[in-house]
Design a protein around this motif. Structure first.
Motif, PDB file in Angstrom:
ATOM      1  N   LYS A   1      10.685   6.250  -0.138  1.00 21.30           N
ATOM      2  CA  LYS A   1      10.518   7.441   0.705  1.00 21.30           C
ATOM      3  C   LYS A   1      10.819   7.086   2.144  1.00 21.30           C
ATOM      4  CE  LYS A   1       6.961   9.542  -2.100  1.00 21.30           C
ATOM      5  NZ  LYS A   1       5.519   9.676  -2.213  1.00 21.30           N
ATOM      6  N   TYR A   2      11.334   8.095   2.868  1.00 16.18           N
ATOM      7  CA  TYR A   2      11.555   7.863   4.281  1.00 16.18           C
ATOM      8  C   TYR A   2      10.393   8.489   5.032  1.00 16.18           C
ATOM      9  CZ  TYR A   2      13.390   7.664   8.921  1.00 16.18           C
ATOM     10  OH  TYR A   2      13.521   7.399  10.251  1.00 16.18           O
ATOM     11  N   LYS A   3       9.597   7.648   5.738  1.00 21.71           N
ATOM     12  CA  LYS A   3       8.407   8.148   6.448  1.00 21.71           C
ATOM     13  C   LYS A   3       8.342   7.517   7.815  1.00 21.71           C
ATOM     14  CE  LYS A   3       4.797   9.044   2.986  1.00 21.71           C
ATOM     15  NZ  LYS A   3       3.526   8.487   2.491  1.00 21.71           N
ATOM     16  N   LYS A   4       7.747   8.258   8.735  1.00 20.04           N
ATOM     17  CA  LYS A   4       7.483   7.654  10.042  1.00 20.04           C
ATOM     18  C   LYS A   4       6.439   6.553   9.834  1.00 20.04           C
ATOM     19  CE  LYS A   4       6.407  11.496  12.169  1.00 20.04           C
ATOM     20  NZ  LYS A   4       5.871  12.391  13.168  1.00 20.04           N
ATOM     21  N   PRO A   5       6.488   5.487  10.616  1.00 23.47           N
ATOM     22  CA  PRO A   5       5.493   4.416  10.447  1.00 23.47           C
ATOM     23  C   PRO A   5       4.061   4.937  10.444  1.00 23.47           C
ATOM     24  CG  PRO A   5       7.172   3.710  11.979  1.00 23.47           C
ATOM     25  CD  PRO A   5       7.477   5.152  11.647  1.00 23.47           C
ATOM     26  N   SER A   6       3.755   5.930  11.312  1.00 22.62           N
ATOM     27  CA  SER A   6       2.378   6.431  11.389  1.00 22.62           C
ATOM     28  C   SER A   6       1.966   7.198  10.134  1.00 22.62           C
ATOM     29  CB  SER A   6       2.227   7.319  12.619  1.00 22.62           C
ATOM     30  OG  SER A   6       3.191   8.358  12.548  1.00 22.62           O
ATOM     31  N   ASP A   7       2.927   7.634   9.356  1.00 26.14           N
ATOM     32  CA  ASP A   7       2.588   8.382   8.147  1.00 26.14           C
ATOM     33  C   ASP A   7       2.477   7.516   6.902  1.00 26.14           C
ATOM     34  OD1 ASP A   7       2.539  10.619   9.610  1.00 26.14           O
ATOM     35  OD2 ASP A   7       4.544  11.316   9.050  1.00 26.14           O
ATOM     36  N   ARG A   8       2.827   6.253   7.072  1.00 28.64           N
ATOM     37  CA  ARG A   8       2.834   5.381   5.878  1.00 28.64           C
ATOM     38  C   ARG A   8       1.409   5.118   5.382  1.00 28.64           C
ATOM     39  NH1 ARG A   8       6.967   2.341   4.166  1.00 28.64           N
ATOM     40  NH2 ARG A   8       8.975   3.007   4.985  1.00 28.64           N
ATOM     41  N   LEU A   9       1.305   4.857   4.108  1.00 30.89           N
ATOM     42  CA  LEU A   9       0.001   4.557   3.509  1.00 30.89           C
ATOM     43  C   LEU A   9      -0.561   3.278   4.122  1.00 30.89           C
ATOM     44  CD1 LEU A   9       0.925   5.324  -0.183  1.00 30.89           C
ATOM     45  CD2 LEU A   9      -0.580   6.683   1.283  1.00 30.89           C
ATOM     46  N   ILE A  10      -1.867   3.272   4.327  1.00 24.97           N
ATOM     47  CA  ILE A  10      -2.439   2.102   4.999  1.00 24.97           C
ATOM     48  C   ILE A  10      -3.438   1.324   4.152  1.00 24.97           C
ATOM     49  CG2 ILE A  10      -2.072   2.873   7.383  1.00 24.97           C
ATOM     50  CD1 ILE A  10      -4.977   3.892   7.328  1.00 24.97           C
ATOM     51  N   MET A  11      -3.809   1.817   3.007  1.00 25.19           N
ATOM     52  CA  MET A  11      -4.793   1.082   2.194  1.00 25.19           C
ATOM     53  C   MET A  11      -4.227  -0.302   1.837  1.00 25.19           C
ATOM     54  SD  MET A  11      -6.774   2.114  -1.243  1.00 25.19           S
ATOM     55  CE  MET A  11      -7.244   0.892  -2.451  1.00 25.19           C
ATOM     56  N   PRO A  12      -4.988  -1.344   2.142  1.00 25.05           N
ATOM     57  CA  PRO A  12      -4.471  -2.696   1.856  1.00 25.05           C
ATOM     58  C   PRO A  12      -4.482  -3.015   0.356  1.00 25.05           C
ATOM     59  CG  PRO A  12      -6.578  -2.804   3.054  1.00 25.05           C
ATOM     60  CD  PRO A  12      -6.346  -1.374   2.684  1.00 25.05           C
ATOM     61  N   ASN A  13      -3.646  -3.969  -0.001  1.00 26.97           N
ATOM     62  CA  ASN A  13      -3.651  -4.437  -1.383  1.00 26.97           C
ATOM     63  C   ASN A  13      -4.716  -5.515  -1.519  1.00 26.97           C
ATOM     64  OD1 ASN A  13      -3.173  -5.450  -3.912  1.00 26.97           O
ATOM     65  ND2 ASN A  13      -0.933  -5.328  -3.718  1.00 26.97           N
ATOM     66  N   PHE A  14      -5.758  -5.202  -2.275  1.00 32.63           N
ATOM     67  CA  PHE A  14      -6.869  -6.161  -2.403  1.00 32.63           C
ATOM     68  C   PHE A  14      -6.603  -7.214  -3.477  1.00 32.63           C
ATOM     69  CE2 PHE A  14      -8.844  -2.479  -0.382  1.00 32.63           C
ATOM     70  CZ  PHE A  14      -9.533  -3.093   0.650  1.00 32.63           C
ATOM     71  N   ARG A  15      -5.477  -7.123  -4.100  1.00 34.34           N
ATOM     72  CA  ARG A  15      -5.105  -8.070  -5.176  1.00 34.34           C
ATOM     73  C   ARG A  15      -6.223  -8.176  -6.214  1.00 34.34           C
ATOM     74  NH1 ARG A  15      -0.454  -9.380  -3.580  1.00 34.34           N
ATOM     75  NH2 ARG A  15      -0.017  -9.574  -1.354  1.00 34.34           N
ATOM     76  N   LEU A  16      -6.672  -7.017  -6.654  1.00 33.43           N
ATOM     77  CA  LEU A  16      -7.734  -6.973  -7.661  1.00 33.43           C
ATOM     78  C   LEU A  16      -7.178  -7.439  -9.003  1.00 33.43           C
ATOM     79  CD1 LEU A  16      -9.064  -3.407  -6.763  1.00 33.43           C
ATOM     80  CD2 LEU A  16     -10.127  -5.590  -6.163  1.00 33.43           C
ATOM     81  N   THR A  17      -8.051  -8.057  -9.778  1.00 34.63           N
ATOM     82  CA  THR A  17      -7.612  -8.464 -11.117  1.00 34.63           C
ATOM     83  C   THR A  17      -7.647  -7.235 -12.021  1.00 34.63           C
ATOM     84  OG1 THR A  17      -9.830  -8.925 -11.897  1.00 34.63           O
ATOM     85  CG2 THR A  17      -8.676 -10.738 -10.806  1.00 34.63           C
ATOM     86  N   GLU A  18      -7.052  -7.368 -13.189  1.00 30.94           N
ATOM     87  CA  GLU A  18      -7.030  -6.254 -14.140  1.00 30.94           C
ATOM     88  C   GLU A  18      -8.445  -5.776 -14.470  1.00 30.94           C
ATOM     89  OE1 GLU A  18      -4.783  -6.389 -18.023  1.00 30.94           O
ATOM     90  OE2 GLU A  18      -3.374  -7.392 -16.654  1.00 30.94           O
TER      91      GLU A  18
END
Ligand SMILES: [Cu+2]
Lengths: 387, 257
Positions: free
Chosen positions: A41-58
């Motif tokens: 997707k083309y998005k402005k930086p301020s519109d990008r998703l911000i939730m971090p990847n917590f690298r959770l296990t399955e």
């Protein structure tokens, strides 16, 4: 167009079922890689998703999905609820109190467990670790391993699949270090100065006594340099702990019938064996058993330094469970490895004083302790110890 | 029927047979590269004197505050540090730590006695796997409490005039005490080879029948710790190795786990 045809074009079969499945899939995807929905997707930086990847296990993702799907209005269906038994409740509550007062800071509550490659499970304590092996003292008999409680065995590290360490007793290594460095003792010897291990405490101590002790600790072990603080526990919490110790060992709580102190018990033994208690006392006082040589008995104290005295035997009948006393007498090292209490009753000893098997001799001493006559713990007049 | 109580009908004959068998079952003993004993021709020897350097503290006296009828009323001099006027150190144990082949172990009974409320001898050496007799020559109860890490630890009361015997599977330095009489201490050193010697009153020791070669020689003393030296033994000759031991500064290093 009919409803099911519309659904079909959207790749769905049934409105609710599939929505639920879709929601589940979406949450799972979101938790696994939160920003994947920005891809392509083309998005402005301020519109990008911000939730971090917590690298959770399955497993962690699944646990969170379960919680999130469970967050819905109205009552949860019965079948989804975690049901606890009364025993489990007692254990959770006991653990909570243990955590709150940091009991494990001083006391060890469990023992080490070794899971070996061949499926054998060993319970005890690791005594010494070397490069390729460790020395493990068994606290329980192990038939499949062919070894008995009390024995120390060498186990190759490569044989061990998993090791679960005992909980608690965090302060012990500092106390041991002190006695090793300042007094020049060997570490194993210094263990006696650490706070008592509470593993299987419920098998040992009467619950009424535990409750009283928690409310108002009394000094039991004159040789210890650390003391149990008075926590001024609310009665509920003292009850929770007391119940916890009992429930963990499947002991009766709160009431337990102690037959040894009830009328008729000793009378029956005397009938079977005239002079039973008097003979037990002879054994107790004989120079080769001589319990009073180390143990305090009410107001009568042994020779030597107070720091070398052993616990007051006049407390035994209120404090200890009779079955435990007997097991303890038969082999103290099996219950508390390293204790200063020696094993006294071996096959064939003391036949001239109290003839019988070790089992019978231990039974007699137990019965005596549960019925200790006053004159055995209250100092009368000039009668002092021999020489 | 000595073992059957007149008052109880039950008898426990099975228990009778099972006594102490468990201590012999060394099924999981996996020590690496066991020592092999045989004949040594034209071996050399190692001898020397062990001294204490630095300040020698005056001999500690141990207070006898129990069972004075048997143990006596007088304080007993501690054996933890016995140093002669010439600074010679008694009861230091010298041993070769890296030898896998050589002379045979000497046979014969090894025993520790409890006599007059003292362990005799204070320091005992025993080959691993050999049976040790633990005696009580006094007329009162002593308990034998072993503080071992590798060998199964025990703490057993031994009545006057009686004895116990034990086998030790693993080489180890073990403190043995009597908890009834807290001044009673002794040391048992379980050896995996026969090359060891304990220094006498003059600090002297001797190890003989050593195959020619280079070895590590260790000295251990209960109060002064241990140290090692390298030694070359030549066939038919004696090598002199003296040791100077010093009291370690106390409370400097802290162990952390
Ligand atoms: Cu003793």
């Amino acid at each position: 167009m009919k409803e099911h045809e519309i659904l079909h074009e959207l790749g769905l079969k049934h409105p609710t079922e599939n929505v639920a499945a879709t929601r589940r899939a979406w949450i799972e995807a979101k938790l696994t890689d939160p920003r994947q929905f920005d891809e392509g997707k083309y998005k402005k930086p301020s519109d990008r998703l911000i939730m971090p990847n917590f690298r959770l296990t399955e497993d962690e993702v699944e646990a969170l999905v379960t919680v999130l799907l469970g967050m819905r209005e109205g009552e949860m269906p019965e079948s989804y609820r975690f049901k606890t038994t009364e025993e489990q409740d007692s254990i959770y509550e006991g653990k909570r109190v243990v955590r709150k007062y940091n009991c494990t800071g001083c006391h060890q509550f469990s023992i080490d467990t070794l899971y070996l490659n061949d499926g054998i499970v060993l319970k005890g304590m690791v005594k010494l670790e070397e490069d390729e092996s460790l020395f493990f003292q068994l606290w329980e008999d192990n038939d499949s391993f062919g070894r008995k409680a009390g024995e120390t065995v060498q186990i190759e590290t490569a044989q061990i699949k998993e090791r679960v360490n005992a909980e608690g007793g965090d302060i012990s290594s500092f106390i041991i270090d002190y006695h090793v460095e300042v007094e020049g003792r060997v570490p194993e010897e210094a263990k006696v100065f650490t706070p008592p291990v509470l593993y299987k405490e419920g098998k040992k101590v009467q619950s009424k006594w535990v409750f009283d002790f928690l409310e108002q600790p009394v000094g039991l072990r004159p040789w210890l340099d650390v003391r149990m603080p008075t926590f001024t526990l609310p009665a509920e919490e003292a009850t929770s702990l007391t119940r916890y110790f009992s429930v963990l060992e499947s002991e009766e709580y709160p009431y337990e019938f102690i037959k040894e102190t009830k009328s008729g018990y000793i009378a029956k033994k005397e009938e079977e064996c005239p002079g039973y208690l008097a003979d037990a006392r002879k054994l107790f006082e004989s120079k080769d058993v001589n319990c009073a040589s180390c143990h305090v008995r009410g107001s009568i104290t042994p020779d030597g330094e107070p720091s070398e005295w052993a616990p007051d035997l006049s407390l035994a009948k209120e404090r200890l469970k009779p079955d435990w006393i007997k097991r303890w007498l038969l082999d103290p090292q099996l219950i508390q490895p390293g204790t200063k209490m020696p094993k006294l009753f071996r096959e064939g000893v003391f036949q001239d004083i109290f003839p019988g098997e070790p089992e019978e001799q231990a039974e007699a001493i137990k019965d005596l302790l549960m019925n200790l006559p006053d004159e055995m713990f209250v100092e009368d007049d000039a009668e002092t110890d021999d020489e | 029927m000595r073992y059957i109580n007149k008052c109880f009908a039950k008898s426990f004959l099975i228990a009778f047979v099972m006594v102490s068998l468990s201590f012999l079952a060394g099924t999981n003993n996996r020590t690496f590269a066991d020592y092999v004993g045989g004949d040594v021709s034209n071996g050399g020897s190692i001898s020397g004197v062990i001294k204490m350097v630095g300040d020698v503290p005056s001999a500690k006296m141990l207070n006898v505050d129990k069972d004075q009828g048997t143990c006596g009323h007088d304080a007993i001099p501690s054996e933890a540090l016995i140093v002669s006027h010439g600074s010679e150190l008694k009861n230091a144990v010298v041993s070769i730590t890296n030898i896998s082949k050589g002379k045979k172990f000497s046979e014969g009974k090894v025993a520790i006695d409890q006599k007059g409320c003292i362990f005799v001898p204070h320091v005992t050496l025993i080959p691993k796997g050999q049976s040790l007799d633990l005696l009580n020559s006094d007329d009162i109860m002593h308990n034998l409490h072993s503080y071992s890490m590798k060998n199964t630890a025990f703490n057993e009361g031994v009545t006057g005039g009686n004895a116990l015997s034990r086998i030790f599977e693993y080489p180890e330095t073990i403190k043995i005490t009597c908890d009834v009489h807290t001044w009673m201490t002794s040391w048992l050193i379980v050896q995996d080879n026969p090359y060891y010697s304990t220094s006498n009153e003059t600090g002297a020791y001797k190890i003989d029948n050593v195959p020619a070669g280079d070895y590590t020689l260790q000295v251990w003393h209960e109060s002064l710790g241990k140290t090692t030296k390298q030694v070359s033994v030549k066939a038919g000759e004696n090598s002199v190795v003296n040791f100077d031991l010093e009291m370690k500064a106390q409370g400097k290093k802290r162990r952390r786990r």
